[in-house]
Write a protein that holds these residues in place. Sequence first.
Motif, PDB file in Angstrom:
ATOM      1  N   ALA A 137       0.840  -1.208   0.000  1.00  0.00           N
ATOM      2  CA  ALA A 137       0.000   0.000   0.000  1.00  0.00           C
ATOM      3  C   ALA A 137       0.875   1.259   0.000  1.00  0.00           C
ATOM      4  O   ALA A 137       0.574   2.231  -0.709  1.00  0.00           O
ATOM      5  CB  ALA A 137      -0.940  -0.007   1.199  1.00  0.00           C
ATOM      6  N   GLN A 138       1.963   1.248   0.784  1.00  0.00           N
ATOM      7  CA  GLN A 138       2.888   2.387   0.803  1.00  0.00           C
ATOM      8  C   GLN A 138       3.497   2.608  -0.576  1.00  0.00           C
ATOM      9  O   GLN A 138       3.582   3.740  -1.054  1.00  0.00           O
ATOM     10  CB  GLN A 138       4.016   2.156   1.808  1.00  0.00           C
ATOM     11  CG  GLN A 138       3.614   2.232   3.250  1.00  0.00           C
ATOM     12  CD  GLN A 138       4.766   1.786   4.174  1.00  0.00           C
ATOM     13  OE1 GLN A 138       5.743   1.184   3.736  1.00  0.00           O
ATOM     14  NE2 GLN A 138       4.624   2.077   5.458  1.00  0.00           N
ATOM     15  N   LEU A 139       3.918   1.514  -1.212  1.00  0.00           N
ATOM     16  CA  LEU A 139       4.529   1.625  -2.543  1.00  0.00           C
ATOM     17  C   LEU A 139       3.532   2.140  -3.574  1.00  0.00           C
ATOM     18  O   LEU A 139       3.880   2.949  -4.435  1.00  0.00           O
ATOM     19  CB  LEU A 139       5.102   0.276  -2.983  1.00  0.00           C
ATOM     20  CG  LEU A 139       6.370  -0.160  -2.271  1.00  0.00           C
ATOM     21  CD1 LEU A 139       6.728  -1.592  -2.660  1.00  0.00           C
ATOM     22  CD2 LEU A 139       7.523   0.777  -2.562  1.00  0.00           C
ATOM     23  N   GLU A 140       2.285   1.676  -3.492  1.00  0.00           N
ATOM     24  CA  GLU A 140       1.259   2.147  -4.424  1.00  0.00           C
ATOM     25  C   GLU A 140       1.022   3.639  -4.246  1.00  0.00           C
ATOM     26  O   GLU A 140       0.877   4.378  -5.222  1.00  0.00           O
ATOM     27  CB  GLU A 140      -0.027   1.338  -4.248  1.00  0.00           C
ATOM     28  CG  GLU A 140       0.114  -0.076  -4.797  1.00  0.00           C
ATOM     29  CD  GLU A 140      -1.041  -1.005  -4.446  1.00  0.00           C
ATOM     30  OE1 GLU A 140      -2.024  -0.552  -3.824  1.00  0.00           O
ATOM     31  OE2 GLU A 140      -0.946  -2.194  -4.793  1.00  0.00           O
ATOM     32  N   GLN A 141       1.015   4.106  -2.989  1.00  0.00           N
ATOM     33  CA  GLN A 141       0.852   5.543  -2.735  1.00  0.00           C
ATOM     34  C   GLN A 141       2.051   6.320  -3.276  1.00  0.00           C
ATOM     35  O   GLN A 141       1.893   7.375  -3.874  1.00  0.00           O
ATOM     36  CB  GLN A 141       0.662   5.812  -1.242  1.00  0.00           C
ATOM     37  CG  GLN A 141       0.410   7.281  -0.927  1.00  0.00           C
ATOM     38  CD  GLN A 141      -0.817   7.825  -1.631  1.00  0.00           C
ATOM     39  OE1 GLN A 141      -1.906   7.292  -1.491  1.00  0.00           O
ATOM     40  NE2 GLN A 141      -0.647   8.893  -2.401  1.00  0.00           N
ATOM     41  N   GLN A 142       3.246   5.774  -3.074  1.00  0.00           N
ATOM     42  CA  GLN A 142       4.443   6.433  -3.602  1.00  0.00           C
ATOM     43  C   GLN A 142       4.400   6.510  -5.125  1.00  0.00           C
ATOM     44  O   GLN A 142       4.806   7.523  -5.713  1.00  0.00           O
ATOM     45  CB  GLN A 142       5.710   5.702  -3.150  1.00  0.00           C
ATOM     46  CG  GLN A 142       6.033   5.913  -1.690  1.00  0.00           C
ATOM     47  CD  GLN A 142       7.228   5.077  -1.242  1.00  0.00           C
ATOM     48  OE1 GLN A 142       7.515   4.015  -1.798  1.00  0.00           O
ATOM     49  NE2 GLN A 142       7.934   5.552  -0.229  1.00  0.00           N
ATOM     50  N   MET A 143       3.891   5.448  -5.772  1.00  0.00           N
ATOM     51  CA  MET A 143       3.784   5.453  -7.235  1.00  0.00           C
ATOM     52  C   MET A 143       2.805   6.533  -7.687  1.00  0.00           C
ATOM     53  O   MET A 143       3.064   7.248  -8.664  1.00  0.00           O
ATOM     54  CB  MET A 143       3.379   4.069  -7.746  1.00  0.00           C
ATOM     55  CG  MET A 143       4.531   3.084  -7.664  1.00  0.00           C
ATOM     56  SD  MET A 143       4.184   1.330  -7.978  1.00  0.00           S
ATOM     57  CE  MET A 143       2.992   1.305  -9.253  1.00  0.00           C
ATOM     58  N   LEU A 144       1.692   6.685  -6.973  1.00  0.00           N
ATOM     59  CA  LEU A 144       0.726   7.745  -7.296  1.00  0.00           C
ATOM     60  C   LEU A 144       1.362   9.124  -7.091  1.00  0.00           C
ATOM     61  O   LEU A 144       1.179  10.030  -7.917  1.00  0.00           O
ATOM     62  CB  LEU A 144      -0.531   7.614  -6.437  1.00  0.00           C
ATOM     63  CG  LEU A 144      -1.434   6.412  -6.730  1.00  0.00           C
ATOM     64  CD1 LEU A 144      -2.542   6.304  -5.680  1.00  0.00           C
ATOM     65  CD2 LEU A 144      -2.016   6.507  -8.134  1.00  0.00           C
ATOM     66  N   ASP A 145       2.103   9.273  -6.002  1.00  0.00           N
ATOM     67  CA  ASP A 145       2.782  10.542  -5.730  1.00  0.00           C
ATOM     68  C   ASP A 145       3.797  10.864  -6.818  1.00  0.00           C
ATOM     69  O   ASP A 145       3.907  12.017  -7.257  1.00  0.00           O
ATOM     70  CB  ASP A 145       3.485  10.505  -4.362  1.00  0.00           C
ATOM     71  CG  ASP A 145       2.511  10.421  -3.197  1.00  0.00           C
ATOM     72  OD1 ASP A 145       1.297  10.682  -3.380  1.00  0.00           O
ATOM     73  OD2 ASP A 145       2.966  10.083  -2.080  1.00  0.00           O
ATOM     74  N   ILE A 146       4.529   9.866  -7.277  1.00  0.00           N
ATOM     75  CA  ILE A 146       5.526  10.070  -8.333  1.00  0.00           C
ATOM     76  C   ILE A 146       4.832  10.451  -9.636  1.00  0.00           C
ATOM     77  O   ILE A 146       5.284  11.361 -10.347  1.00  0.00           O
ATOM     78  CB  ILE A 146       6.409   8.814  -8.505  1.00  0.00           C
ATOM     79  CG1 ILE A 146       7.341   8.670  -7.296  1.00  0.00           C
ATOM     80  CG2 ILE A 146       7.200   8.864  -9.819  1.00  0.00           C
ATOM     81  CD1 ILE A 146       8.070   7.344  -7.221  1.00  0.00           C
ATOM     82  N   GLU A 147       3.749   9.782  -9.953  1.00  0.00           N
ATOM     83  CA  GLU A 147       3.001  10.107 -11.178  1.00  0.00           C
ATOM     84  C   GLU A 147       2.487  11.539 -11.124  1.00  0.00           C
ATOM     85  O   GLU A 147       2.561  12.279 -12.104  1.00  0.00           O
ATOM     86  CB  GLU A 147       1.845   9.117 -11.382  1.00  0.00           C
ATOM     87  CG  GLU A 147       1.113   9.295 -12.682  1.00  0.00           C
ATOM     88  CD  GLU A 147       2.000   9.158 -13.914  1.00  0.00           C
ATOM     89  OE1 GLU A 147       1.764   9.895 -14.891  1.00  0.00           O
ATOM     90  OE2 GLU A 147       2.925   8.330 -13.911  1.00  0.00           O
ATOM     91  N   GLN A 148       1.991  11.950  -9.960  1.00  0.00           N
ATOM     92  CA  GLN A 148       1.514  13.325  -9.790  1.00  0.00           C
ATOM     93  C   GLN A 148       2.668  14.312  -9.973  1.00  0.00           C
ATOM     94  O   GLN A 148       2.519  15.349 -10.609  1.00  0.00           O
ATOM     95  CB  GLN A 148       0.865  13.501  -8.402  1.00  0.00           C
ATOM     96  CG  GLN A 148       0.295  14.879  -8.168  1.00  0.00           C
ATOM     97  CD  GLN A 148      -0.820  15.233  -9.139  1.00  0.00           C
ATOM     98  OE1 GLN A 148      -1.672  14.396  -9.455  1.00  0.00           O
ATOM     99  NE2 GLN A 148      -0.817  16.458  -9.637  1.00  0.00           N
ATOM    100  N   MET A 149       3.839  13.957  -9.440  1.00  0.00           N
ATOM    101  CA  MET A 149       5.005  14.823  -9.580  1.00  0.00           C
ATOM    102  C   MET A 149       5.419  14.925 -11.043  1.00  0.00           C
ATOM    103  O   MET A 149       5.794  16.000 -11.514  1.00  0.00           O
ATOM    104  CB  MET A 149       6.160  14.312  -8.723  1.00  0.00           C
ATOM    105  CG  MET A 149       7.306  15.304  -8.614  1.00  0.00           C
ATOM    106  SD  MET A 149       8.656  14.746  -7.558  1.00  0.00           S
ATOM    107  CE  MET A 149       7.840  14.635  -5.987  1.00  0.00           C
ATOM    108  N   HIS A 150       5.331  13.833 -11.775  1.00  0.00           N
ATOM    109  CA  HIS A 150       5.632  13.859 -13.217  1.00  0.00           C
ATOM    110  C   HIS A 150       4.712  14.843 -13.923  1.00  0.00           C
ATOM    111  O   HIS A 150       5.157  15.626 -14.774  1.00  0.00           O
ATOM    112  CB  HIS A 150       5.464  12.458 -13.827  1.00  0.00           C
ATOM    113  CG  HIS A 150       6.686  11.617 -13.781  1.00  0.00           C
ATOM    114  ND1 HIS A 150       7.361  11.224 -14.895  1.00  0.00           N
ATOM    115  CD2 HIS A 150       7.362  11.086 -12.743  1.00  0.00           C
ATOM    116  CE1 HIS A 150       8.398  10.489 -14.559  1.00  0.00           C
ATOM    117  NE2 HIS A 150       8.417  10.393 -13.240  1.00  0.00           N
TER     118      HIS A 150
END
Length: 133
Positions: A95-108
């Motif tokens: 779940a933490q990794l999935e949130q980090q992936m969403l955060d990274i996509e938003q940053m992109h």
Amino acid sequence: MSTQTYSISDLSRELDITTRAIRFYEEQGLISPERRGLERIYSARDKVTLKLILRGKRIGFSLAECRELIELYDPRGGNFKQLNSMLVKIAERRAQLEQQMLDIEQMHLELDTAQERCEQALAATPKPSDSTC
């Protein structure tokens, strides 16, 4: 029947970690080798514990989480509690990794927007002349 033992250099070589790291885990109370004079003698259990720590760290568990999982091991009662706890921790980590992936996509997306605005502003800005007086 002889029990397999290891020197600190044996474990360092086999597990591809530094002797300093092994001593650190010993200082943290995660492993406890026997002593023969100044020599540390590690058991097969110490080796398994180190493998668990290294595996846990590779998948992002903290040292405290690794300790908790190691302490749950019960050779008499099986690994039921340990395995259930591991599954919970895996789900939490996922779940933490999935949130980090969403955060990274938003940053992109934010970076794309900032880049586009800079490029548009640059295109609308008159270029300085190359001539000097």
